[in-house]
Design an enzyme around this catalytic site. Structure first.
Site, PDB file in Angstrom:
ATOM      1  N   GLY A   1      21.982 -20.341  65.223  1.00  0.00           N
ATOM      2  CA  GLY A   1      22.354 -19.947  63.866  1.00  0.00           C
ATOM      3  C   GLY A   1      23.855 -19.981  63.640  1.00  0.00           C
ATOM      4  O   GLY A   1      24.334 -19.961  62.515  1.00  0.00           O
TER       5      GLY A   1
ATOM      6  N   LYS B   1      30.549 -21.738  69.616  1.00  0.00           N
ATOM      7  CA  LYS B   1      29.845 -20.588  69.045  1.00  0.00           C
ATOM      8  C   LYS B   1      30.713 -19.962  67.956  1.00  0.00           C
ATOM      9  O   LYS B   1      31.893 -19.689  68.185  1.00  0.00           O
ATOM     10  CB  LYS B   1      29.579 -19.572  70.164  1.00  0.00           C
ATOM     11  CG  LYS B   1      28.783 -18.356  69.751  1.00  0.00           C
ATOM     12  CD  LYS B   1      28.365 -17.570  70.988  1.00  0.00           C
ATOM     13  CE  LYS B   1      27.612 -16.300  70.650  1.00  0.00           C
ATOM     14  NZ  LYS B   1      27.229 -15.557  71.867  1.00  0.00           N
TER      15      LYS B   1
ATOM     16  N   GLY C   1      26.962 -17.609  60.116  1.00  0.00           N
ATOM     17  CA  GLY C   1      27.292 -18.656  61.084  1.00  0.00           C
ATOM     18  C   GLY C   1      28.622 -18.449  61.788  1.00  0.00           C
ATOM     19  O   GLY C   1      29.046 -19.274  62.591  1.00  0.00           O
TER      20      GLY C   1
ATOM     21  N   ARG D   1      31.895 -22.452  74.773  1.00  0.00           N
ATOM     22  CA  ARG D   1      31.263 -22.016  76.017  1.00  0.00           C
ATOM     23  C   ARG D   1      30.569 -23.185  76.695  1.00  0.00           C
ATOM     24  O   ARG D   1      30.150 -24.145  76.062  1.00  0.00           O
ATOM     25  CB  ARG D   1      30.337 -20.828  75.784  1.00  0.00           C
ATOM     26  CG  ARG D   1      29.149 -21.111  74.921  1.00  0.00           C
ATOM     27  CD  ARG D   1      28.262 -19.877  74.887  1.00  0.00           C
ATOM     28  NE  ARG D   1      27.051 -20.127  74.139  1.00  0.00           N
ATOM     29  CZ  ARG D   1      26.083 -19.242  73.988  1.00  0.00           C
ATOM     30  NH1 ARG D   1      26.177 -18.057  74.530  1.00  0.00           N
ATOM     31  NH2 ARG D   1      25.011 -19.541  73.296  1.00  0.00           N
TER      32      ARG D   1
ATOM     33  N   ARG E   1      16.068 -22.339  76.855  1.00  0.00           N
ATOM     34  CA  ARG E   1      15.634 -20.952  76.987  1.00  0.00           C
ATOM     35  C   ARG E   1      14.115 -20.881  77.103  1.00  0.00           C
ATOM     36  O   ARG E   1      13.424 -21.839  76.743  1.00  0.00           O
ATOM     37  CB  ARG E   1      16.023 -20.183  75.713  1.00  0.00           C
ATOM     38  CG  ARG E   1      17.487 -20.286  75.365  1.00  0.00           C
ATOM     39  CD  ARG E   1      17.667 -20.499  73.863  1.00  0.00           C
ATOM     40  NE  ARG E   1      19.055 -20.877  73.560  1.00  0.00           N
ATOM     41  CZ  ARG E   1      20.033 -20.012  73.409  1.00  0.00           C
ATOM     42  NH1 ARG E   1      19.778 -18.739  73.452  1.00  0.00           N
ATOM     43  NH2 ARG E   1      21.277 -20.421  73.196  1.00  0.00           N
TER      44      ARG E   1
ATOM     45  N   ASP F   1      14.499 -15.522  74.035  1.00  0.00           N
ATOM     46  CA  ASP F   1      15.437 -16.554  73.572  1.00  0.00           C
ATOM     47  C   ASP F   1      16.797 -16.435  74.257  1.00  0.00           C
ATOM     48  O   ASP F   1      17.619 -17.348  74.140  1.00  0.00           O
ATOM     49  CB  ASP F   1      15.607 -16.486  72.050  1.00  0.00           C
ATOM     50  CG  ASP F   1      15.971 -15.097  71.571  1.00  0.00           C
ATOM     51  OD1 ASP F   1      15.164 -14.181  71.767  1.00  0.00           O
ATOM     52  OD2 ASP F   1      17.069 -14.921  71.025  1.00  0.00           O
ATOM     53  N   ASN F   2      17.035 -15.342  74.943  1.00  0.00           N
ATOM     54  CA  ASN F   2      18.292 -15.199  75.671  1.00  0.00           C
ATOM     55  C   ASN F   2      18.092 -15.358  77.174  1.00  0.00           C
ATOM     56  O   ASN F   2      18.998 -15.074  77.954  1.00  0.00           O
ATOM     57  CB  ASN F   2      18.932 -13.844  75.373  1.00  0.00           C
ATOM     58  CG  ASN F   2      19.376 -13.742  73.917  1.00  0.00           C
ATOM     59  OD1 ASN F   2      19.611 -14.762  73.268  1.00  0.00           O
ATOM     60  ND2 ASN F   2      19.483 -12.536  73.400  1.00  0.00           N
TER      61      ASN F   2
ATOM     62  N   ASP G   1      24.274 -15.753  76.415  1.00  0.00           N
ATOM     63  CA  ASP G   1      24.192 -14.971  75.188  1.00  0.00           C
ATOM     64  C   ASP G   1      24.685 -13.547  75.378  1.00  0.00           C
ATOM     65  O   ASP G   1      23.941 -12.569  75.283  1.00  0.00           O
ATOM     66  CB  ASP G   1      22.769 -15.014  74.604  1.00  0.00           C
ATOM     67  CG  ASP G   1      22.533 -16.324  73.860  1.00  0.00           C
ATOM     68  OD1 ASP G   1      23.303 -17.282  74.096  1.00  0.00           O
ATOM     69  OD2 ASP G   1      21.606 -16.403  73.043  1.00  0.00           O
TER      70      ASP G   1
HETATM   71  P1  AMP Z   1      21.319 -13.067  69.649  1.00  0.00           P
HETATM   72  O1  AMP Z   1      20.431 -11.869  69.719  1.00  0.00           O
HETATM   73  O2  AMP Z   1      22.780 -12.747  69.585  1.00  0.00           O
HETATM   74  O3  AMP Z   1      21.041 -14.021  70.757  1.00  0.00           O
HETATM   75  O4  AMP Z   1      21.024 -13.808  68.267  1.00  0.00           O
HETATM   76  C1  AMP Z   1      19.751 -14.010  67.781  1.00  0.00           C
HETATM   77  C2  AMP Z   1      19.722 -15.125  66.747  1.00  0.00           C
HETATM   78  O5  AMP Z   1      20.547 -14.784  65.632  1.00  0.00           O
HETATM   79  C3  AMP Z   1      20.222 -16.453  67.274  1.00  0.00           C
HETATM   80  O6  AMP Z   1      19.363 -17.451  66.816  1.00  0.00           O
HETATM   81  C4  AMP Z   1      21.605 -16.581  66.674  1.00  0.00           C
HETATM   82  O7  AMP Z   1      21.970 -17.916  66.472  1.00  0.00           O
HETATM   83  C5  AMP Z   1      21.443 -15.837  65.358  1.00  0.00           C
HETATM   84  N1  AMP Z   1      22.727 -15.286  64.855  1.00  0.00           N
HETATM   85  C6  AMP Z   1      23.454 -14.298  65.395  1.00  0.00           C
HETATM   86  N2  AMP Z   1      24.551 -14.067  64.657  1.00  0.00           N
HETATM   87  C7  AMP Z   1      24.544 -14.936  63.625  1.00  0.00           C
HETATM   88  C8  AMP Z   1      25.416 -15.207  62.517  1.00  0.00           C
HETATM   89  N3  AMP Z   1      26.548 -14.521  62.318  1.00  0.00           N
HETATM   90  N4  AMP Z   1      25.046 -16.195  61.665  1.00  0.00           N
HETATM   91  C9  AMP Z   1      23.923 -16.899  61.847  1.00  0.00           C
HETATM   92  N5  AMP Z   1      23.069 -16.694  62.859  1.00  0.00           N
HETATM   93  C10 AMP Z   1      23.364 -15.731  63.754  1.00  0.00           C
HETATM   94 MG    MG Z   2      20.723 -15.533  71.580  1.00  0.00          MG
END
Ligand code: AMP
Ligand code: MG
Length: 487
Positions: A97, A118, A131, A181, A188, A257-258, A267
């Site tokens: 995202g 990132k 994003g 990174r 995953r 997913d992590n 992550d």
């Molecule tokens: P995470 O738990 O940090 O691994 O994030 C979970 C999901 O949320 C992943 O698919 C990330 O890409 C998305 N995500 C986290 N922060 C943002 C953001 N600021 N904008 C868009 N997507 C995000």
């Molecule tokens: Mg993640």
């Protein structure tokens, strides 16, 4: 504005982008969203060298143009990867995202490295997000991922943090940044779950063949490669968790997913290191039930591996019942394998090369004493290793009694202190120090304290001078420290 329109100097990029040749449903081709006024803030020269990249001909503007995503590296083929995942137990469609995979760079040894940016703008997987990433959170990932690497634990690495010159709105306005990174892969458990849920069994089979060829070529000759892949990933993930348990690391958001299929720590979000030993330690503000608590990490990885196994069933055997039987056998072997690896690791922390049943009791007694008296995890082992009175907390009868039994036990060990020195870090990124250096770097424009701290973190198995503030446990143990997710 993108000021560096000219071609970038040759850095030695050697992209070989295999992912873009896969099923189109697994990614979206797109470039990072350009940023207004980039400037480079942190750059990991040593890692660049390890990757056989040379940025010496780059001006600071060119470095900023590159690491902000404003100008693409030569040979890149930028994509956002699609994946799904179980977040806190609930299945969700996800994807990059706020990240763009630039491509796969091969170093001179032929080793493949995902180069990912990132915080590089919205993608089709952004859902409600912007994003973007704040400077502090990207510096946090830089600091902690490098620390984990130098602790000898598989991890994504951090090559650069670039300021975007744009504000990011969270609870307040923050400076925005992009982190470059680098990892073996960003594949995953959630990637496999996406294919299982939305694509065909043939797609699943093709993807596992790809993963095996790319990361586990030895398995391609096995009688049942998908089953062996599952076992291998479980074993490597077990090693990873045992390593986290060794140094007191709490990932904080071990959703599927992590969880990397190349078994690296990835992550970095609400992760943190524990001070006072308590298996229930949780720092993440969103983890209200303690699902990802320190002492729960093994159970969580077993849960995650079970999710992976479930997704792989159709390619383990054509007969579903037989497939279920086979993967169940694998999952059921987790606990025994984890226990064995965990206690062997803990035994090394107290100088025992090969733990027997009585040694497990000895380890459990120590842990109980540490928990009941809120003893500092790192410094208790550091005391035993270096016999320096680092912590007056240890001047208690219960601990002294344990210590004398232990002293007797290790008399028969050949090189107990060498083992301990290699297993017990003296310095970890403790929360109060992390916050202090990040606040200086992110809010006061002063990167020096973080750089100095990073230098110390590069040698975690070297004993610190007794008066070093990096070695001091904070008063109040884990305090009320809280960490936050996607910031
Ligand atoms: P995470 O738990 O940090 O691994 O994030 C979970 C999901 O949320 C992943 O698919 C990330 O890409 C998305 N995500 C986290 N922060 C943002 C953001 N600021 N904008 C868009 N997507 C995000
Ligand atoms: Mg993640």
């Amino acid at each position: 504005m993108n000021t560096a329109k000219n071609k970038l100097p040759d850095a030695g990029w050697n992209f070989e982008n295999s992912y873009v040749r896969l099923n189109q449903h697994l990614f979206t081709e797109l470039e990072p969203v350009k940023v207004r006024n980039p400037s480079i803030y942190f750059f990991n020269e040593k890692l660049a060298q390890e990757l056989n990249l040379d940025f010496s001909k780059f001006s600071s503007e060119q470095l900023a143009a590159l690491f902000s995503g404003n100008q693409l590296p030569e040979g890149a083929h930028p994509i956002a990867q699609a994946y799904a995942g179980h977040q806190f137990g609930h299945f969700t469609m996800l994807g990059d995202g706020r990240a763009i995979l630039m491509g796969e760079h091969l170093d001179k040894t032929g080793k493949r490295w995902d180069i990912q940016f990132k915080g590089s703008g919205r993608t089709p997987y952004s859902r409600g997000g912007d994003g973007r990433a704040t400077l502090k959170s990207m510096l946090r990932e830089y600091l902690i991922s490098e620390a984990i690497h130098y602790l000898g634990i598989p991890s994504s690495r951090s090559l650069a943090v670039c300021l975007t010159g744009e504000a990011v709105k969270r609870e307040a306005l923050h400076k925005g940044a992009v982190l470059c990174r680098v990892a073996k892969s960003h594949i995953r458990i959630g990637t496999i779950e996406l294919i299982r849920n939305f694509l065909t069994t043939e797609d699943l089979s093709e993807y596992c063949t790809y993963l095996i060829k790319r990361e586990y070529p030895d398995l391609s000759e096995a009688a049942n490669p998908p089953l062996e892949l599952l076992k291998k990933i479980m074993e490597l993930q077990t090693d990873l968790i045992v390593n986290w348990m060794r140094v007191g690391f709490i990932h904080g958001v071990m959703n599927t997913d992590n969880t990397s299929l190349t078994a690296e720590t990835i992550d970095y979000g609400p992760c943190a290191f524990m001070n006072a030993y308590n298996p229930n330690t949780v720092f993440s503000s969103i983890d209200r039930t303690g699902r990802y608590a320190f002492g729960n990490q093994a159970r969580v990885i077993q849960w995650n591996i079970a999710a992976l196994a479930g997704a792989m069933i159709p390619i383990v055997n054509d007969d579903e019942e037989k497939a279920i039987e086979k993967v169940k056998e694998v999952i059921n072997s987790f606990s025994g394998m984890y226990e064995e690896k965990y206690y062997q690791m803990m035994a090394k922390k107290i100088g025992i090369a090969n733990a027997g049943p009585n040694d497990k009791i000895l380890i459990n007694q120590l842990l109980k004493c540490m928990e009941e008296n809120a003893l500092d995890y790192t410094n208790t082992f550091r005391y035993l290793t270096y016999k320096q009175s680092i912590d007056d907390q240890l001047e208690i009868d219960e601990f002294k009694k344990w210590e004398s039994i232990w002293q007797n036990r290790i008399k028969i060990e050949k090189r107990p202190y060498e083992l301990m020195k290699a297993t017990n870090p003296s310095v970890i990124p403790r929360n109060h120090l992390v916050e202090e250096v990040l606040d200086k770097a992110a809010f006061e424009g002063n990167p020096e304290p973080m750089k100095t701290f990073l230098e110390t973190l590069k040698n975690p198995y070297k004993e610190l001078p007794l008066d070093s503030r990096y070695g001091k446990a904070p008063a109040g143990g884990n305090g009320h420290y809280q960490t936050f997710c996607g910031t």
